[in-house]
Scaffold this active site. Structure first.
Site, PDB file in Angstrom:
ATOM      1  N   THR A 178      -7.132  69.813 -57.621  1.00 37.56           N
ATOM      2  CA  THR A 178      -8.045  70.591 -56.768  1.00 37.56           C
ATOM      3  C   THR A 178      -7.797  72.070 -57.060  1.00 37.56           C
ATOM      4  O   THR A 178      -8.341  72.615 -58.009  1.00 37.56           O
ATOM      5  CB  THR A 178      -7.860  70.249 -55.279  1.00 37.56           C
ATOM      6  OG1 THR A 178      -6.475  70.288 -54.942  1.00 37.56           O
ATOM      7  CG2 THR A 178      -8.414  68.866 -54.976  1.00 37.56           C
ATOM      8  N   LYS A 204      -0.692  65.756 -58.333  1.00 34.01           N
ATOM      9  CA  LYS A 204      -1.444  66.963 -58.028  1.00 34.01           C
ATOM     10  C   LYS A 204      -0.927  67.548 -56.729  1.00 34.01           C
ATOM     11  O   LYS A 204      -0.425  66.835 -55.863  1.00 34.01           O
ATOM     12  CB  LYS A 204      -2.950  66.701 -57.938  1.00 34.01           C
ATOM     13  CG  LYS A 204      -3.419  65.790 -56.810  1.00 34.01           C
ATOM     14  CD  LYS A 204      -3.595  66.406 -55.435  1.00 34.01           C
ATOM     15  CE  LYS A 204      -4.489  67.615 -55.458  1.00 34.01           C
ATOM     16  NZ  LYS A 204      -4.631  68.174 -54.050  1.00 34.01           N
ATOM     17  N   THR A 215      -0.599  67.959 -49.087  1.00 33.66           N
ATOM     18  CA  THR A 215      -1.783  67.706 -49.906  1.00 33.66           C
ATOM     19  C   THR A 215      -1.330  67.479 -51.325  1.00 33.66           C
ATOM     20  O   THR A 215      -1.409  68.348 -52.179  1.00 33.66           O
ATOM     21  CB  THR A 215      -2.774  68.856 -49.855  1.00 33.66           C
ATOM     22  OG1 THR A 215      -3.170  69.023 -48.516  1.00 33.66           O
ATOM     23  CG2 THR A 215      -4.031  68.533 -50.636  1.00 33.66           C
ATOM     24  N   GLU A 301      -0.323  77.662 -54.356  1.00 28.65           N
ATOM     25  CA  GLU A 301      -1.491  78.542 -54.406  1.00 28.65           C
ATOM     26  C   GLU A 301      -1.063  80.009 -54.394  1.00 28.65           C
ATOM     27  O   GLU A 301      -0.404  80.470 -53.464  1.00 28.65           O
ATOM     28  CB  GLU A 301      -2.427  78.235 -53.244  1.00 28.65           C
ATOM     29  CG  GLU A 301      -3.102  76.880 -53.404  1.00 28.65           C
ATOM     30  CD  GLU A 301      -3.920  76.455 -52.197  1.00 28.65           C
ATOM     31  OE1 GLU A 301      -4.760  75.556 -52.355  1.00 28.65           O
ATOM     32  OE2 GLU A 301      -3.702  77.002 -51.100  1.00 28.65           O
ATOM     33  N   ASN A 423      -7.493  80.485 -50.027  1.00 27.99           N
ATOM     34  CA  ASN A 423      -7.806  79.663 -48.855  1.00 27.99           C
ATOM     35  C   ASN A 423      -8.880  80.253 -47.978  1.00 27.99           C
ATOM     36  O   ASN A 423      -9.509  79.539 -47.184  1.00 27.99           O
ATOM     37  CB  ASN A 423      -6.525  79.409 -48.061  1.00 27.99           C
ATOM     38  CG  ASN A 423      -5.667  78.349 -48.748  1.00 27.99           C
ATOM     39  OD1 ASN A 423      -5.973  77.181 -48.683  1.00 27.99           O
ATOM     40  ND2 ASN A 423      -4.633  78.792 -49.441  1.00 27.99           N
ATOM     41  N   THR A 428     -16.057  77.538 -50.580  1.00 25.49           N
ATOM     42  CA  THR A 428     -17.116  78.227 -51.318  1.00 25.49           C
ATOM     43  C   THR A 428     -16.743  78.476 -52.758  1.00 25.49           C
ATOM     44  O   THR A 428     -17.514  78.986 -53.526  1.00 25.49           O
ATOM     45  CB  THR A 428     -17.447  79.565 -50.634  1.00 25.49           C
ATOM     46  OG1 THR A 428     -16.249  80.357 -50.550  1.00 25.49           O
ATOM     47  CG2 THR A 428     -18.007  79.349 -49.249  1.00 25.49           C
TER      48      THR A 428
END
Length: 428
Positions: A178, A204, A215, A301, A423, A428
């Protein structure tokens, strides 16, 4: 971002008993994999399929979040029923909080995969990852599953993707990503009762990462013969010591799972509970899972650094782990590391709110190999040297509680402006 930092998994020397091999989940005998672009995401691969030539013993662990996604519920049902032939996974859509339709769609994914490979629906584990609360585009997913089945063992050659020539395992690893920036896979070989055995895996994870599953998805294959009960025991223990010891941002998601398939094609005498050789298998599995857990934390991230928090001298391992998790989960510690600031007070403060009873006046703290606090108080240290210890791609923070002999390690990453940017615009 540090110029030396790479999101690729760090190279960690394996134990002498293990030999790294190529191939990821397709390295063990009898496993094939594929990853294709089905159109859930704009360009990149988004449907993965892993298939065993024969039914495999299966074990799994799942998120502890009480909100559990439909594919997780279906997979739990199927693994409880017996051997598994395949794992099918889509990215870009979590199929979570989607009601009865979500359950129907997850079961449909299993049915389509089963039909494509000549298996029964209950022999297929299902996983999804991506945006929560949106129905699956089943027309695209069904077509993608069929394409993946047709492409087993090779890249799908889709020129619109960034990995059209990937091997089957690497293509599958890309298809489950992702916000990951790099695919994550590993395979090792070792000897078990005179037979050559392999374990391969893909994973992942990048955000919403916290202990007790996050996640993240990990799919592990092995050609070792292991009884289902013994496999589950080994997997549960390994996950507790690897994937449950990473944190990126303190969030735990709805879809997380680790699934391990053991098809027995290596030809070893099946391993059962209490078998001494089961420890050899467990060590190999721990290495694979630790490698991938660190790769996930490293790929957090917006991250620029992998942080290893070591807590030593605790009264128990549980205490050490609790303190390490508190430090690793501290936004103040993570931002200080990002800014190359050896602010040891934040480390001690995080340890103090962990809930573990210890004597602060006995605590020593190191940043890298620089002692910055002794007996709970600051000591003169070379600020430039300590800052330099924070500038590399891998940072080690060590806390000695002087309360016993137990220790624990937790991995995390620094917290940067990019985490907020990623985040703030996730949908979007």
């Amino acid at each position: 971002m540090s110029a030396a930092f790479s999101k690729a998994a760090p190279v960690t020397a394996p134990p002498a008993m293990l030999t790294p091999v190529a191939g990821g989940v397709t390295a063990p005998r009898g496993f094939q994999a594929a990853g294709v672009h089905a159109g859930i995401k704009r360009k990149r691969r988004d449907v993965a399929l892993i298939v065993s030539a024969v039914p495999a013993a299966a074990a799994a662990t799942y998120t502890t979040n009480i909100v559990k996604a439909a594919p997780l519920l279906v997979t739990r049902e199927h693994i409880a029923q017996g051997p598994i032939r395949a794992i099918v996974c889509n990215s870009g859509n979590a199929n979570a909080v989607t009601g009865e339709q979500g359950l129907k769609d997850a079961r449909r994914m299993a049915a389509v995969a089963a039909e494509a490979i000549g298996a029964r629906p209950e022999q297929v584990a299902v996983a999804s990852t991506g945006v929560i609360g949106v129905p699956l585009p089943m027309d695209k997913i069904e077509a993608g599953i069929r394409r993946a089945a047709a492409a087993l063992g090779v890249g799908d050659g889709d020129a619109s993707d960034d990995g059209g020539s990937d091997s089957g395992s690497l293509a599958a690893a890309r298809a489950i990503m992702t916000t990951d920036t790099v695919p994550k896979q590993i395979a090792v070989e070792f000897s078990l009762r005179g037979k050559t055995v392999r374990i391969g895996a893909i994973a992942k994870g990048s955000g919403m990462i916290h202990p007790n599953m996050a996640t993240m998805l990990a799919f592990v294959t092995t050609d070792a013969a292991v009884s289902p009960a013994a496999l589950q025991a080994v997997v549960s223990r390994s996950v507790d010591r690897t994937y449950n010891r990473i944190t990126v941002d303190g969030d735990t998601s709805t879809n997380d799972m680790v699934v391990v398939l053991a098809n027995g094609l290596a030809g070893n005498e099946p391993l059962g509970a209490g078998d001494p050789e089961l420890d050899v298998f467990a060590q190999a599995l721990d290495y694979v899972n630790t490698y991938l857990a660190k790769a996930i934390a490293r790929d957090g991230e917006g991250a620029t650094k992998l942080i290893e928090v070591r807590v030593e001298g605790a009264a128990s391992e549980a205490d050490a782990l609790q303190v390490a998790r508190a430090i690793a989960g501290s936004n103040l510690v993570k931002t200080a590391v990002y800014g190359n600031d050896p602010n040891w007070g934040r480390i001690l403060a995080a340890a103090g709110r962990s809930g573990v009873d210890f004597d602060p006046s006995r605590v020593d703290i190191w940043v890298g190999d620089v002692l910055v606090a002794r007996h709970g108080a600051g000591v003169p240290f070379d600020e430039a040297r300590a800052a330099a210890a924070l500038q590399g791609p891998e940072v080690v923070l060590t806390v000695a509680l002087q309360a016993g002999t137990a220790s624990a390690v937790v991995w995390t990453c620094d917290l940067t402006e990019d985490y907020v940017r990623i985040n703030a615009r996730y949908r979007t």
